[in-house]
Design a protein around this motif. Structure first.
Motif, PDB file in Angstrom:
ATOM      1  N   TYR A  72     -16.551  90.590 -44.539  1.00 31.57           N
ATOM      2  CA  TYR A  72     -15.345  90.732 -45.357  1.00 31.57           C
ATOM      3  C   TYR A  72     -14.946  89.358 -45.888  1.00 31.57           C
ATOM      4  N   ALA A  73     -14.814  89.241 -47.215  1.00 31.83           N
ATOM      5  CA  ALA A  73     -14.396  87.978 -47.830  1.00 31.83           C
ATOM      6  C   ALA A  73     -12.880  87.883 -47.743  1.00 31.83           C
ATOM      7  N   GLY A  74     -12.415  87.178 -46.727  1.00 37.65           N
ATOM      8  CA  GLY A  74     -10.988  87.132 -46.414  1.00 37.65           C
ATOM      9  C   GLY A  74     -10.134  86.516 -47.498  1.00 37.65           C
ATOM     10  N   LYS A  75     -10.749  85.792 -48.417  1.00 30.68           N
ATOM     11  CA  LYS A  75      -9.930  85.197 -49.474  1.00 30.68           C
ATOM     12  C   LYS A  75      -9.223  86.270 -50.286  1.00 30.68           C
ATOM     13  N   ALA A  76      -9.732  87.517 -50.253  1.00 28.07           N
ATOM     14  CA  ALA A  76      -9.091  88.607 -50.997  1.00 28.07           C
ATOM     15  C   ALA A  76      -7.730  88.959 -50.419  1.00 28.07           C
ATOM     16  N   ILE A  93     -17.184  88.140 -41.235  1.00 29.90           N
ATOM     17  CA  ILE A  93     -16.235  87.667 -42.254  1.00 29.90           C
ATOM     18  C   ILE A  93     -16.809  86.464 -42.984  1.00 29.90           C
ATOM     19  N   ASP A  94     -16.291  86.261 -44.180  1.00 32.06           N
ATOM     20  CA  ASP A  94     -16.584  85.054 -44.947  1.00 32.06           C
ATOM     21  C   ASP A  94     -15.270  84.303 -45.036  1.00 32.06           C
ATOM     22  N   VAL A  95     -15.293  83.038 -44.626  1.00 32.14           N
ATOM     23  CA  VAL A  95     -14.082  82.213 -44.673  1.00 32.14           C
ATOM     24  C   VAL A  95     -14.311  81.054 -45.637  1.00 32.14           C
ATOM     25  N   PHE A 116     -19.067  80.238 -43.445  1.00 33.40           N
ATOM     26  CA  PHE A 116     -18.076  79.296 -43.978  1.00 33.40           C
ATOM     27  C   PHE A 116     -18.504  78.802 -45.363  1.00 33.40           C
ATOM     28  N   HIS A 117     -17.681  79.127 -46.365  1.00 34.06           N
ATOM     29  CA  HIS A 117     -17.963  78.826 -47.766  1.00 34.06           C
ATOM     30  C   HIS A 117     -17.195  77.637 -48.291  1.00 34.06           C
ATOM     31  N   GLY A 118     -17.458  77.310 -49.539  1.00 36.51           N
ATOM     32  CA  GLY A 118     -16.680  76.294 -50.244  1.00 36.51           C
ATOM     33  C   GLY A 118     -17.587  75.236 -50.819  1.00 36.51           C
ATOM     34  N   CYS A 215     -26.339  83.701 -52.565  1.00 34.45           N
ATOM     35  CA  CYS A 215     -25.911  83.629 -53.967  1.00 34.45           C
ATOM     36  C   CYS A 215     -24.728  84.566 -54.149  1.00 34.45           C
ATOM     37  N   HIS A 216     -23.859  84.236 -55.054  1.00 34.40           N
ATOM     38  CA  HIS A 216     -22.717  85.101 -55.380  1.00 34.40           C
ATOM     39  C   HIS A 216     -22.582  85.052 -56.889  1.00 34.40           C
ATOM     40  N   ILE A 217     -22.785  86.189 -57.517  1.00 37.35           N
ATOM     41  CA  ILE A 217     -22.934  86.143 -58.975  1.00 37.35           C
ATOM     42  C   ILE A 217     -21.647  86.365 -59.740  1.00 37.35           C
ATOM     43  N   GLY A 255     -23.761  87.806 -51.501  1.00 41.63           N
ATOM     44  CA  GLY A 255     -22.407  87.577 -52.004  1.00 41.63           C
ATOM     45  C   GLY A 255     -21.592  88.848 -52.137  1.00 41.63           C
ATOM     46  N   GLY A 256     -20.470  88.716 -52.832  1.00 41.51           N
ATOM     47  CA  GLY A 256     -19.578  89.865 -53.016  1.00 41.51           C
ATOM     48  C   GLY A 256     -19.574  90.284 -54.464  1.00 41.51           C
ATOM     49  N   GLY A 257     -18.560  91.020 -54.848  1.00 43.45           N
ATOM     50  CA  GLY A 257     -18.370  91.225 -56.276  1.00 43.45           C
ATOM     51  C   GLY A 257     -18.279  92.625 -56.814  1.00 43.45           C
ATOM     52  N   TYR A 258     -18.532  93.665 -55.999  1.00 46.47           N
ATOM     53  CA  TYR A 258     -18.452  95.000 -56.587  1.00 46.47           C
ATOM     54  C   TYR A 258     -17.050  95.282 -57.120  1.00 46.47           C
ATOM     55  N   GLY A 259     -17.007  95.906 -58.286  1.00 45.54           N
ATOM     56  CA  GLY A 259     -15.750  96.152 -58.980  1.00 45.54           C
ATOM     57  C   GLY A 259     -14.973  97.313 -58.382  1.00 45.54           C
ATOM     58  N   MET A 298     -23.806  90.710 -47.194  1.00 47.12           N
ATOM     59  CA  MET A 298     -23.026  90.772 -48.421  1.00 47.12           C
ATOM     60  C   MET A 298     -21.598  90.395 -48.076  1.00 47.12           C
ATOM     61  N   GLU A 299     -20.831  90.000 -49.077  1.00 43.63           N
ATOM     62  CA  GLU A 299     -19.468  89.523 -48.828  1.00 43.63           C
ATOM     63  C   GLU A 299     -18.446  90.247 -49.684  1.00 43.63           C
ATOM     64  N   PRO A 300     -18.232  91.526 -49.457  1.00 47.11           N
ATOM     65  CA  PRO A 300     -17.238  92.237 -50.254  1.00 47.11           C
ATOM     66  C   PRO A 300     -15.818  91.804 -49.882  1.00 47.11           C
ATOM     67  N   GLY A 301     -15.012  91.503 -50.870  1.00 42.06           N
ATOM     68  CA  GLY A 301     -13.594  91.219 -50.635  1.00 42.06           C
ATOM     69  C   GLY A 301     -12.774  92.319 -51.287  1.00 42.06           C
ATOM     70  N   ARG A 302     -12.774  92.258 -52.609  1.00 42.54           N
ATOM     71  CA  ARG A 302     -12.015  93.214 -53.410  1.00 42.54           C
ATOM     72  C   ARG A 302     -12.313  94.671 -53.040  1.00 42.54           C
ATOM     73  N   SER A 303     -13.603  95.015 -52.892  1.00 42.84           N
ATOM     74  CA  SER A 303     -13.948  96.423 -52.673  1.00 42.84           C
ATOM     75  C   SER A 303     -13.618  96.896 -51.254  1.00 42.84           C
ATOM     76  N   ALA A 399      -6.069  93.295 -53.145  1.00 44.85           N
ATOM     77  CA  ALA A 399      -6.893  92.083 -53.209  1.00 44.85           C
ATOM     78  C   ALA A 399      -6.288  91.077 -54.179  1.00 44.85           C
ATOM     79  N   TYR A 400      -6.294  89.817 -53.784  1.00 42.91           N
ATOM     80  CA  TYR A 400      -5.891  88.715 -54.658  1.00 42.91           C
ATOM     81  C   TYR A 400      -4.452  88.851 -55.163  1.00 42.91           C
ATOM     82  N   ASN A 401      -3.573  89.438 -54.371  1.00 40.45           N
ATOM     83  CA  ASN A 401      -2.148  89.457 -54.697  1.00 40.45           C
ATOM     84  C   ASN A 401      -1.429  88.610 -53.653  1.00 40.45           C
TER      85      ASN A 401
HETATM   86  C1  LIG Z   1     -14.862  85.611 -54.108  1.00 42.00           C
HETATM   87  C2  LIG Z   1     -16.095  85.622 -53.328  1.00 42.00           C
HETATM   88  C3  LIG Z   1     -16.480  86.769 -52.637  1.00 42.00           C
HETATM   89  C4  LIG Z   1     -15.714  88.063 -52.709  1.00 42.00           C
HETATM   90  O1  LIG Z   1     -15.781  88.604 -53.976  1.00 42.00           O
HETATM   91  P1  LIG Z   1     -15.151  90.040 -54.273  1.00 42.00           P
HETATM   92  O2  LIG Z   1     -15.250  90.175 -55.742  1.00 42.00           O
HETATM   93  O3  LIG Z   1     -13.751  90.011 -53.805  1.00 42.00           O
HETATM   94  O4  LIG Z   1     -15.974  91.047 -53.552  1.00 42.00           O
HETATM   95  C5  LIG Z   1     -17.608  86.713 -51.863  1.00 42.00           C
HETATM   96  N1  LIG Z   1     -18.350  85.576 -51.776  1.00 42.00           N
HETATM   97  C6  LIG Z   1     -18.007  84.458 -52.425  1.00 42.00           C
HETATM   98  C7  LIG Z   1     -18.833  83.254 -52.267  1.00 42.00           C
HETATM   99  C8  LIG Z   1     -16.889  84.435 -53.226  1.00 42.00           C
HETATM  100  O5  LIG Z   1     -16.565  83.327 -53.890  1.00 42.00           O
END
Ligand SMILES: *Cc1c(COP(=O)(O)O)cnc(C)c1O
Length: 441
Positions: A72-76, A93-95, A116-118, A215-217, A255-259, A298-303, A399-401
């Motif tokens: 879980y991408a906690g930044k969401a 989790i992804d931090v 751990f990202h960044g 990779c995170h596209i 990575g994450g990113g599904y809409g 994978m790192e889903p946050g939003r979904s 997510a992201y509010n």
């Molecule tokens: C933002 C981000 C995510 C999460 O993306 P979502 O669109 O919320 O699923 C995952 N991985 C990385 C590296 C990100 O920057």
């Protein structure tokens, strides 16, 4: 308005119409919740969060080798209760910061399951994360690889890492969330040879265990095949590294990113199906290269959290300017939801206590800040009877509010209330004026 026409405006399944004509969310009367907890108010549907986690978990179990894990991408949306739920759901989790690490740790999360990202981890960040027992570092650049080596050497450990690469894919979403292109602040590009160079560098260190790649596209991605293309490019690169350097990567993080669906114009993604088709493409690429199928992350946050969230506001005024637009002002705004101001994001906005009334008025839904850009959404259909004291629900705000919320204009941030099948509980308390000044000296 007939119920089916009203429901046709709902972007998610957890919205329903109550017998009393109110909007219900996760089986709860939103108008009652606004009364009980006050507004603005973030609501989270706990069952929906868990269901979204289970969709990923189930698909991973079927599609990917042992040890593969959705993170879980906690930044969401990061707060202690969400990390507790992630622990209970057996997610990783992804931090992205020490603040997130601290929050997850405070919730008792097992940090060996954290990545751990960044793109700019300071020496202090790296030291803090190692001391917190973070499982895997996602190293972004050569300087960082060396900094991780130095901190790991000091502790006499071998730190597990993956390297963040850019596969050179354009998702054609917003520039701000489009991260897989060669021209990006994130990661090392495969196309320029920098991905190979950073692999050599990582392999040459004695306190780093290189597991593989990341990779995170991009984010809010619906485009059919970008994950498939990324997976193929990454596997081909991994096969290339095996041939050139004798290094067989064991892990690949896609990575994450599904809409998600903010309005009914957005498609409905079947995540389980998506994962199955990425997995089939990925396994075919492995077979072509005679490369062992790696552990997949994978790192889903939003979904995971977006459609589990909904924000409630109270209307203060309806302003109709003859010959111009109409405005509905609410008691929150860009401090609790900056996404329209940032990216022009679309939302479904509903008048919760008049959900059965016809919408014959179009208005801008605006916040209470001293700023004209303080807009939640333009062109919102409202009943013409909308008036002071009405409750407005903005959907898909999980997510992201709260994660992006500020105290602009010294507005206290709203509470987050979790809804369960049997009741509700405060997961994040509403900020007080005392909270606003508690760092002031
Ligand atoms: C933002 C981000 C995510 C999460 O993306 P979502 O669109 O919320 O699923 C995952 N991985 C990385 C590296 C990100 O920057």
């Amino acid at each position: 308005m007939p119920e089916k026409d009203i429901a046709a405006r709902f972007p998610c399944e957890n919205l329903t119409i109550g017998a009393n004509g109110h909007l219900f969310f996760a089986g709860h009367d939103t108008v009652d919740l606004a009364k009980e907890y006050g507004t603005p108010l973030y609501l989270m549907d706990e069952a929906r969060v868990r269901r979204n986690c289970r969709t990923y978990k189930a698909a991973f179990k079927v599609c990917y080798p042992e040890g593969s894990l959705p993170l879980y991408a906690g930044k969401a949306n990061a707060f202690k209760q969400i990390y507790r739920i992630m622990g209970e759901e057996d997610m990783g989790i992804d931090v992205v910061s020490c603040g997130e690490i601290y929050t997850a740790k405070s919730a008792g999360f097992n940090m060996s399951r954290a990545f751990f990202h960044g793109n700019n981890k300071t020496d202090a960040d790296i030291a803090y994360a190692m001391d917190a027992g973070v499982g895997v570092f996602v190293a972004d650049n050569a300087e960082e690889v060396l900094a991780i080596e130095a901190e790991a050497a000091e502790r006499g450990i071998a730190q597990r890492i993956v390297l963040r690469l850019t596969p050179g894919i354009d998702t054609h979403t917003y520039a701000a969330v489009n991260t897989g292109k060669v021209d990006s602040k994130f990661g090392a590009a495969i196309a320029t040879g920098q991905a190979e160079a950073i692999t050599r560098l990582a392999l040459a260190q004695s306190h780093i265990e290189l597991l593989g790649y990341h990779c995170h596209i991009g984010s809010q991605v619906f485009t059919e095949d970008v994950f498939e293309r990324a997976a193929v490019i990454m596997i081909e690169f991994m096969a290339d590294m095996r041939q050139k350097l004798g290094f067989t990567a064991k892990a690949l993080n896609l990575g994450g990113g599904y809409g998600v669906r903010y309005t009914t114009d957005d498609p409905v993604l079947d995540i389980g199906e998506k994962i199955a088709s990425v997995s089939a493409t990925l396994k075919a690429a492995c077979e072509r290269a005679a490369f062992p199928v790696p552990q997949i992350f994978m790192e889903p946050g939003r979904s995971i959290v977006a459609d589990a969230g909904l924000t409630l506001y109270t209307v203060g005024a309806l302003k109709q300017i003859p010959g111009y637009k109409s405005y509905v002002s609410i008691d929150g705004g860009m401090p609790d939801n900056p996404r329209f101001a940032l990216y022009g994001s679309r939302y479904t906005c509903l008048c919760a206590n008049r959900i059965t009334e016809d919408c014959d008025l179009t208005a801008s839904l605006v916040g209470r800040c001293c700023e004209s850009g303080d807009i939640i959404q333009e062109n919102v259909p409202f009943p013409a009877s909308v008036t002071r004291g009405d409750i407005v629900a903005v959907c898909t705000t999980g997510a992201y509010n709260y994660a992006m919320a500020s105290n602009y204009n010294r507005l206290p941030r709203p509470a987050t209330v979790m809804l369960t099948e049997t009741g509700s509980y405060v997961a994040v308390k509403r900020e007080t004026f005392e909270d606003l000044v508690h760092l002031d000296v």
